[in-house]
Enzyme design. Structure first.
Site, mmCIF file in Angstrom:
data_model
loop_
_atom_site.group_PDB
_atom_site.id
_atom_site.type_symbol
_atom_site.label_atom_id
_atom_site.label_comp_id
_atom_site.label_asym_id
_atom_site.label_seq_id
_atom_site.Cartn_x
_atom_site.Cartn_y
_atom_site.Cartn_z
ATOM 1 N N ASP A 7 -60.837 36.510 -6.435
ATOM 2 C CA ASP A 7 -60.218 35.706 -7.488
ATOM 3 C C ASP A 7 -58.728 35.621 -7.201
ATOM 4 O O ASP A 7 -58.037 36.641 -7.142
ATOM 5 C CB ASP A 7 -60.473 36.355 -8.853
ATOM 6 C CG ASP A 7 -60.144 35.429 -10.006
ATOM 7 O OD1 ASP A 7 -59.889 34.232 -9.754
ATOM 8 O OD2 ASP A 7 -60.147 35.892 -11.157
ATOM 9 N N ASP A 102 -60.444 28.498 -7.078
ATOM 10 C CA ASP A 102 -59.688 29.741 -6.923
ATOM 11 C C ASP A 102 -60.549 30.999 -6.967
ATOM 12 O O ASP A 102 -60.027 32.100 -7.097
ATOM 13 C CB ASP A 102 -58.607 29.842 -7.999
ATOM 14 C CG ASP A 102 -59.182 29.844 -9.414
ATOM 15 O OD1 ASP A 102 -60.389 29.564 -9.563
ATOM 16 O OD2 ASP A 102 -58.428 30.121 -10.358
ATOM 17 N N GLU A 103 -61.859 30.851 -6.841
ATOM 18 C CA GLU A 103 -62.709 32.045 -6.854
ATOM 19 C C GLU A 103 -63.984 31.794 -6.063
ATOM 20 O O GLU A 103 -64.423 30.657 -5.888
ATOM 21 C CB GLU A 103 -63.061 32.452 -8.284
ATOM 22 C CG GLU A 103 -63.914 31.432 -9.029
ATOM 23 C CD GLU A 103 -64.437 31.962 -10.355
ATOM 24 O OE1 GLU A 103 -64.824 33.150 -10.410
ATOM 25 O OE2 GLU A 103 -64.479 31.172 -11.313
#
Length: 348
Positions: A7, A102-103
């Site tokens: 993350d 973003d993860e």
């Protein structure tokens, strides 16, 4: 299975700080208009000290921090950084499920079969991401996706939490119920009304408890005990091919940059032909000495595998990017996407 959840820490705000280092030490909010009905996409960690968080109204964020700096989100720029990040991660861990910009989940077990090795690999991923992108990420490592995801949020920013086999239930037990994926506001309210406040409380219920009726209840009960049989969801079709070069010293000579792009384009042409593919979209990527990234793309009406054509387009895109922001470059690259089977002519 040994899986990690990666993350990126305050990703949109972190990119804005890279693009403008003056923002690093001020309360920064990425979102809509604080004078209107905009909401917060994310905030840097300075702003979070004021209680500002995602999905909060920007008006409330402004009330909590009148001196905060508000910027509108630049999603194209964030996608550029995201593509760079996941390309780097896949160099170290080939099997990745990108769950968002973003993860994502990393199958560490394929390259690090023991947990000590997995921890070392996760630390390497963090260090390499930091060194090559200047972005911070937090990782959780566990035996399932649900444990890894919850673990990745335990030591932000830049943390690493490893939950070894047999420790899943103990790790989850004291945590608030809302941290369990699948528990929304209504489920949380219903369970709290029944005296269930932690993940451990939910795990302790009997399987025949009325609160656990149906498939969803059963699934949440298993997750509360760290049981999650989901595998990584992978795309088996490769949707792009790229080449890039990081220079030992920054390069400002346009002729040399063109030569590099033509060389890479020739290699891409070979790869396309070996796969029997053509590409409709050509993308040039550049990175400046301050690590900021820019990409420029163009699409053709008909796919090509021709090295000269790909190189011509790549060089034109580079020139366009350098007109917008001149300067020497740390890295240059070219990629092709929109892949399709090579058309075969048939005689009737």
């Amino acid at each position: 299975m040994i899986v990690a959840h990666l993350d990126l820490d305050a990703f949109f705000a972190a990119v804005e700080e890279l693009e403008n280092p003056e923002l690093r030490h001020v309360p920064l909010v990425v979102g809509g208009d604080p004078q209107g009905r905009g909401v917060v996409c994310t905030a840097n960690y300075v702003a979070r000290r004021y209680g500002i968080g995602s999905a909060m109204s920007c008006a409330e964020a402004r009330r909590r921090c009148p001196t905060g700096v508000f910027v509108r989100p630049r999603h194209t720029l964030y996608r550029d950084y995201s593509r760079e990040l996941w390309s780097i991660v896949r160099e170290m861990v080939p099997i990745v499920e990108q769950a968002g910009i973003d993860e994502g989940y990393l199958d560490l077990g394929e390259v690090a079969p023991a947990f000590d090795d997995a921890r070392a690999l996760a630390e390497t991923v963090q260090a390499v991401v930091r060194a090559r992108t200047r972005l911070s990420c937090s990782l959780g490592v566990g035996t399932s996706k649900v444990v890894a995801k919850i673990a990745s949020d335990r030591r932000k920013p830049g943390g690493l939490t490893v939950v070894r086999p047999g420790r899943e239930a103990a790790f989850l037990a004291p945590l608030p119920l809302r941290l369990l994926p699948g528990i929304g506001p209504r489920a949380d309210e219903k369970l709290r009304a029944a005296g269930i406040e932690t993940i451990g409380d939910l795990a302790a219920l009997g399987e025949d408890d009325p609160l656990l009726r149906g498939k969803v209840g059963s699934m949440l009960h298993e997750r509360a005990r760290g049981i999650d049989p989901r595998q990584l969801e992978l795309s088996t079709e490769r949707i792009s091919i790229s080449q890039e070069e990081t220079f030992p010293q920054d390069v400002g000579e346009t002729e040399r940059l063109h030569d590099e792009l033509r060389r890479m384009s020739a290699r891409l042409s070979e790869l396309l032909r070996a796969r029997g593919k053509t590409a409709r979209t050509v993308t040039t990527k550049i990175r400046y000495p301050d690590f900021s990234i820019r990409t420029r793309s163009t699409s053709l009406p008909v796919g090509t595998d021709d090295a000269a054509r790909i190189g011509e387009l790549a060089c034109a895109l580079l020139d366009r990017a350098l007109r917008d922001r001149p300067g020497p470059l740390r890295l240059v690259g070219v990629g092709v996407s929109g892949l399709a089977e090579h058309a075969q002519l048939s005689l009737v």
